[in-house]
Design an enzyme around this catalytic site. Sequence first.
Site, PDB file in Angstrom:
ATOM      1  CB  CYS A 337      58.817   9.174  47.105  1.00 10.28           C
ATOM      2  SG  CYS A 337      58.155   9.645  45.484  1.00 10.28           S
ATOM      3  CG  HIS A 434      54.590  10.420  49.461  1.00  5.95           C
ATOM      4  ND1 HIS A 434      55.771  10.883  49.980  1.00  5.95           N
ATOM      5  CD2 HIS A 434      54.690  10.533  48.102  1.00  5.95           C
ATOM      6  CE1 HIS A 434      56.567  11.271  48.999  1.00  5.95           C
ATOM      7  NE2 HIS A 434      55.934  11.062  47.846  1.00  5.95           N
TER       8      HIS A 434
END
Length: 488
Positions: A337, A434
């Site tokens: 991310c 994630h």
Amino acid sequence: MAKAIMLQGTGSDVGKTVLVAGLCRAAKKRGLKVRPFKPQNMSNNAAVADIPGAGGGEIGRAQWLQAIACGAAPSVHMNPVLLKPQTDTGAQVVVQGKVFGEARARDYQALKGQLMDAVLDSWAKVGEGADLVIVEGAGSPAEINLRSRDIANMGFATRANVPVILVGDIDRGGVIASIAGTHLILPEEDRRMIVGYLINKFRGDVSLFDDGIKAIERFTGWHCFGVVPWLKAAARLPSEDSVVLERLASGEKRALKVAVPMLSRIANFDDLDPLKAEREVEVVFVPPGQRLPEDSGLVVIPGSKSTIGDLLRFRENGWDRDLAAHRKRGGHVVGICGGFQMLGRIVRDPDGIEGSVTETEGLGLLDVETVMEPEKTVRNVSARSVQFDLPLEGYEIHLGRTTGPDTLRPSAVINGVDDGAISADGKVSGTYLHGLFSADAFRAKFLENLGVKGGGIDYRAEVERALDEVAAELEIHLDCDAIFGLAR
């Protein structure tokens, strides 16, 4: 409406999250339909809960874990207000799963009156069809300077008429004073809500605290529901508060050392938990001011709530030089991310979404660039590793769009669309996914590619077993019958 009981702490990080999860699992094992609730949470460790007909919404990772303990699907109503710190004085405000806006600390206090309506709306929804709701407070009810606008502790408890059990952490010291002091300074209306207390994180012979219990009763008149020992199984559960990272700065030496820089706005660092569970892997969270270990085989740059700000501090710490040296030694790098965004050539924020700095040079390990965009992606996803052709699992919570030549070598396919990037030599990769390491087969293959034997661990099953063990310990050391019996 379901009956409810609330756990509030004498301070932050006293163990409320694990206690609520354990009590939720204990209640579930008794055949109760139980749900967790936390009116207000502050954490950059978020999870995605589906909103029927409206995509995904954000909740605190702790409530996601507590929902698992209940055997229930996570809901945005389990954590109606989530604060995600972006600077030392301001945070993004998420209400019922969606971004409400941004607020500095002083401005947020003025917002609380509006947010109480959302809290009570979610409270009603969580209780529908349930037998019991176990509520977790935030911080401490003794912060009486904030009481007039409180929505997280006694402000909620008095409005919803929920009895409160106070949690004291004996491991940090001063537990008698913290409980007696809370009793002393609370206004009578709030003090009446407290039905008793429990002691958490006790090490050694519990009987040594018998006189402590008598002293607390003498000062407060409150009943003790039990003394909980240090719960070893809690270490196998995802952590929510970044304060825990201070206790993870070093670990036992194993075959593969994974270095994780502790970014100031680190987010979703529980992405590393499945690697920590591997017997041959040592995960080292490196605090600011310390160098990335030279014997690391892998560096993981985790998510961040403030990519540009953390990238600037990354350089201030000299971690950029450490990372370059790591690459020259042939080391591997993974960015997740915000960490993926940092690995590129440049990060642009033309609208100033993250702050006043609108452009900065990246670490240059991937030939990509990122532009921040106002629309946030929040969703659970179906994904697959391109490199190993294995299924992945996880979710996305991010701002920004990343493009560039290295994206032609994607690291994953998410919901049918290419995601991430891999360097030409295959040793640097980035992704917006994630939960990357939660997929057992992928994790084993990934570690094998680094020359480490992995696998043999069902990570989700390990979490379930840890929850069962915590619940079993609480049944031994707490008067759970009395706790559940006091719910109203």
